[in-house]
Structures are given as C-alpha cells and as structure tokens.
Design a protein around this motif. Structure first.
Motif, PDB file in Angstrom:
ATOM      1  N   ASP A  15      44.185  34.572  42.892  1.00  0.00           N
ATOM      2  CA  ASP A  15      42.784  35.033  42.467  1.00  0.00           C
ATOM      3  C   ASP A  15      42.704  34.816  40.880  1.00  0.00           C
ATOM      4  O   ASP A  15      43.480  35.247  40.043  1.00  0.00           O
ATOM      5  CB  ASP A  15      42.657  36.478  42.613  1.00  0.00           C
ATOM      6  CG  ASP A  15      41.031  36.987  42.525  1.00  0.00           C
ATOM      7  OD1 ASP A  15      40.283  36.380  41.700  1.00  0.00           O
ATOM      8  OD2 ASP A  15      40.496  38.093  43.114  1.00  0.00           O
ATOM      9  N   SER A  16      41.880  33.691  40.559  1.00  0.00           N
ATOM     10  CA  SER A  16      42.173  33.212  39.241  1.00  0.00           C
ATOM     11  C   SER A  16      40.951  33.805  38.201  1.00  0.00           C
ATOM     12  O   SER A  16      41.023  33.211  37.078  1.00  0.00           O
ATOM     13  CB  SER A  16      41.703  31.735  39.368  1.00  0.00           C
ATOM     14  OG  SER A  16      40.371  31.408  39.826  1.00  0.00           O
ATOM     15  N   PHE A  17      40.203  34.834  38.686  1.00  0.00           N
ATOM     16  CA  PHE A  17      39.519  35.514  37.823  1.00  0.00           C
ATOM     17  C   PHE A  17      39.206  37.165  38.236  1.00  0.00           C
ATOM     18  O   PHE A  17      38.363  37.408  39.231  1.00  0.00           O
ATOM     19  CB  PHE A  17      37.958  34.708  37.881  1.00  0.00           C
ATOM     20  CG  PHE A  17      37.154  35.442  36.706  1.00  0.00           C
ATOM     21  CD1 PHE A  17      37.518  36.507  35.881  1.00  0.00           C
ATOM     22  CD2 PHE A  17      35.689  35.099  36.741  1.00  0.00           C
ATOM     23  CE1 PHE A  17      36.505  36.957  34.732  1.00  0.00           C
ATOM     24  CE2 PHE A  17      34.698  35.580  35.794  1.00  0.00           C
ATOM     25  CZ  PHE A  17      35.294  36.606  34.813  1.00  0.00           C
ATOM     26  N   TYR A  34      47.858  38.132  47.795  1.00  0.00           N
ATOM     27  CA  TYR A  34      47.795  37.358  46.195  1.00  0.00           C
ATOM     28  C   TYR A  34      49.163  37.531  45.635  1.00  0.00           C
ATOM     29  O   TYR A  34      49.712  38.469  45.593  1.00  0.00           O
ATOM     30  CB  TYR A  34      46.889  37.847  45.483  1.00  0.00           C
ATOM     31  CG  TYR A  34      45.224  37.562  46.211  1.00  0.00           C
ATOM     32  CD1 TYR A  34      44.848  36.204  46.070  1.00  0.00           C
ATOM     33  CD2 TYR A  34      44.679  38.635  46.662  1.00  0.00           C
ATOM     34  CE1 TYR A  34      43.646  36.007  46.565  1.00  0.00           C
ATOM     35  CE2 TYR A  34      43.454  38.278  47.255  1.00  0.00           C
ATOM     36  CZ  TYR A  34      42.922  37.002  47.323  1.00  0.00           C
ATOM     37  OH  TYR A  34      41.902  36.685  47.750  1.00  0.00           O
ATOM     38  N   LYS A  60      43.197  35.493  31.116  1.00  0.00           N
ATOM     39  CA  LYS A  60      42.136  34.741  31.438  1.00  0.00           C
ATOM     40  C   LYS A  60      41.178  34.830  30.353  1.00  0.00           C
ATOM     41  O   LYS A  60      41.043  35.981  29.971  1.00  0.00           O
ATOM     42  CB  LYS A  60      41.580  34.902  32.695  1.00  0.00           C
ATOM     43  CG  LYS A  60      40.330  33.957  33.178  1.00  0.00           C
ATOM     44  CD  LYS A  60      39.877  34.122  34.438  1.00  0.00           C
ATOM     45  CE  LYS A  60      38.931  33.086  34.665  1.00  0.00           C
ATOM     46  NZ  LYS A  60      39.182  31.772  35.261  1.00  0.00           N
ATOM     47  N   GLU A 133      34.655  26.425  39.127  1.00  0.00           N
ATOM     48  CA  GLU A 133      35.266  27.775  39.630  1.00  0.00           C
ATOM     49  C   GLU A 133      34.112  28.103  40.170  1.00  0.00           C
ATOM     50  O   GLU A 133      32.873  28.519  39.493  1.00  0.00           O
ATOM     51  CB  GLU A 133      35.927  28.328  38.708  1.00  0.00           C
ATOM     52  CG  GLU A 133      36.284  29.936  38.884  1.00  0.00           C
ATOM     53  CD  GLU A 133      37.235  30.438  37.919  1.00  0.00           C
ATOM     54  OE1 GLU A 133      37.372  31.817  38.036  1.00  0.00           O
ATOM     55  OE2 GLU A 133      37.873  29.799  37.157  1.00  0.00           O
ATOM     56  N   PRO A 135      32.799  32.181  41.424  1.00  0.00           N
ATOM     57  CA  PRO A 135      33.088  33.561  41.546  1.00  0.00           C
ATOM     58  C   PRO A 135      32.305  33.981  42.918  1.00  0.00           C
ATOM     59  O   PRO A 135      31.096  34.028  42.898  1.00  0.00           O
ATOM     60  CB  PRO A 135      32.383  34.302  40.295  1.00  0.00           C
ATOM     61  CG  PRO A 135      31.316  33.226  39.870  1.00  0.00           C
ATOM     62  CD  PRO A 135      31.946  31.803  40.309  1.00  0.00           C
ATOM     63  N   SER A 166      37.170  32.320  43.117  1.00  0.00           N
ATOM     64  CA  SER A 166      37.895  33.607  42.485  1.00  0.00           C
ATOM     65  C   SER A 166      36.715  34.906  42.834  1.00  0.00           C
ATOM     66  O   SER A 166      35.706  34.767  43.393  1.00  0.00           O
ATOM     67  CB  SER A 166      37.865  33.417  40.956  1.00  0.00           C
ATOM     68  OG  SER A 166      36.592  33.220  40.442  1.00  0.00           O
ATOM     69  N   SER A 167      37.529  36.110  42.684  1.00  0.00           N
ATOM     70  CA  SER A 167      36.797  37.389  43.038  1.00  0.00           C
ATOM     71  C   SER A 167      35.733  37.819  41.857  1.00  0.00           C
ATOM     72  O   SER A 167      34.740  38.414  42.328  1.00  0.00           O
ATOM     73  CB  SER A 167      37.709  38.444  43.616  1.00  0.00           C
ATOM     74  OG  SER A 167      38.555  38.854  42.314  1.00  0.00           O
ATOM     75  N   VAL A 200      41.919  28.505  47.012  1.00  0.00           N
ATOM     76  CA  VAL A 200      42.431  29.866  46.803  1.00  0.00           C
ATOM     77  C   VAL A 200      44.146  29.865  46.780  1.00  0.00           C
ATOM     78  O   VAL A 200      44.700  31.001  46.567  1.00  0.00           O
ATOM     79  CB  VAL A 200      41.913  30.908  47.710  1.00  0.00           C
ATOM     80  CG1 VAL A 200      40.600  31.092  47.570  1.00  0.00           C
ATOM     81  CG2 VAL A 200      42.360  30.392  49.155  1.00  0.00           C
ATOM     82  N   PRO A 204      44.384  26.436  42.167  1.00  0.00           N
ATOM     83  CA  PRO A 204      44.505  27.567  41.180  1.00  0.00           C
ATOM     84  C   PRO A 204      46.036  27.618  40.861  1.00  0.00           C
ATOM     85  O   PRO A 204      46.579  27.945  39.577  1.00  0.00           O
ATOM     86  CB  PRO A 204      43.913  28.821  41.560  1.00  0.00           C
ATOM     87  CG  PRO A 204      43.867  28.629  42.887  1.00  0.00           C
ATOM     88  CD  PRO A 204      43.549  27.257  43.264  1.00  0.00           C
TER      89      PRO A 204
END
Length: 214
Positions: A15-17, A34, A60, A133, A135, A166-167, A200, A204
């Motif tokens: 999860d990149s954010f 994750y 981040k 990206e 969200p 990302s979430s 996902v 990332p």
C-alpha cells in the motif's frame, strides 16, 4: 491455463499511500496481507524492521503544486533515495515536467487534476515508464461516479501505463484487503485482475525495494 493462475506466484503486496501509520494500522495491514507500506505520517517509534508483525515501512511525501519551480525547490530538500516521492500536478507544466524527473516515483491523479492526464500526458508517462498512482479513496467516495475520472483510469490502464493503487487510508479500518481491491477494480473500472495485481504488488514494490533503509 487456469483462471486463477496469476495468484500462484508469491507476491509482496504494497500500500504505497497511507496518510497516518500507527501500531494498530501496521498490525492490521500485516494481518490482511500487506508486506510494505509507504506512510505520510509515522506515529511509531523504534526499529520496525525487527518486528515480524509489521510490514516494511517507507516514508512518503506528496508534493501538490501548479509551479515547476516550487516542485523543484521541494525536491531539493527531499532525500528521494529513502522516501517514496509522489507529485500531484495541478498544472500541465508540472505534469509534463514530473513525468520525466527521475526523483518522482509516481504521479497522483485526483478529482483536482483529472483533466491533466490526457493522451499526450499518457504518451510521456508511458515513454518514461512513470506510474500513475490512483488513491482508492477517490474511487470509493463520491468521485466514483465521475465519468471523466473513470475514462482516464480506463485509458491509462488499457494503454499499459504503469499503475499504482493505494488506499490513502488514515485509519486501520480504511485499509482494503488486496484481493478485494482487485475484485473492485475489475467490477467497477474494468481493470483486468492481472493489471490490478501488478498495481498493488510488483510495481510499487520495485519502487520501494530500490530505496535505502528498506
């Protein structure tokens, strides 16, 4: 070939954010699968790398701007080798410039900048392999019915521009199980599960794995 064979290869789900990471959120993220997160705010002390119950964590930074000079100045003060750098372009100039700057890891699409991600921007991002990206919070909220956002996401996905999903979670209950996320993208945005899976996991993770201290 079986329909589910894409899931047979072990994956590192990312999860990149995540806007705010604390002990509770990191533990839940680990439980649902994750293994790496990129956090805008980190409210956990100590060495996370020593715990088998927490994902790997990378800080981040989000740079939102309509000025190229402002983005340059902010990037000058960022250790991009140890942070996940994302730009939310608010002008065409920033969108074009960020697509080829190697310090920028991803470009964020939101309801504020959808129109900037046109076909010309697509060509530039594809040429430089710059990930878009997305969200998931915007797709689940009131923006989910916005036709322009839907068309842009479908266009970029079908054109094989790298995607990162990302979430944008602030609380642990806003995290989404990675396989549930893939199903949502398939049913609501016609994004094939193979592309969603890369968004996902592999894409990332490639970004995070290159950073120092991870």
């Amino acid at each position: 070939m079986c329909a589910g064979c894409i899931f047979l290869k072990p994956r590192v789900f990312v999860d990149s954010f995540v806007k705010k990471c604390n002990t509770r959120l990191l533990n839940i993220a680990w439980i649902i699968g994750y293994r790496a997160l990129s956090c805008e705010e980190l409210e956990v002390g100590g060495d996370l790398g020593k715990s088998i119950d927490f994902p790997r964590v990378l800080r981040k930074i989000i740079i939102s701007s309509s000025s190229v000079s402002e983005v340059r100045n902010k990037l000058a003060g960022v250790n991009y080798k140890s942070m996940f750098v994302t730009v939310e372009p608010l002008s065409m100039e920033v969108a074009r410039w960020s697509a080829h700057d190697t310090r920028v890891d991803t470009m964020l699409i939101t309801s504020r900048n959808t129109e900037l991600f046109n076909k010309r921007q697509l060509g530039i991002m594809k040429y430089y392999s710059k990930p878009l990206e997305i969200p998931i919070l915007y797709l689940l909220g009131e923006d989910r019915a916005e036709s322009a956002l839907y068309r842009r996401i479908r266009l970029y996905a079908s054109s094989r521009v790298p995607l990162v999903i990302s979430s944008m979670a602030t609380h642990w209950h806003e995290l989404i199980h990675p396989y549930s996320l893939l199903k949502f993208l398939k049913l609501s945005y016609d994004i094939p599960e193979r592309i969603g899976l890369l968004a996902v996991s592999d894409i990332p993770w490639f970004i995070i794995s290159r950073k120092e201290g991870v």
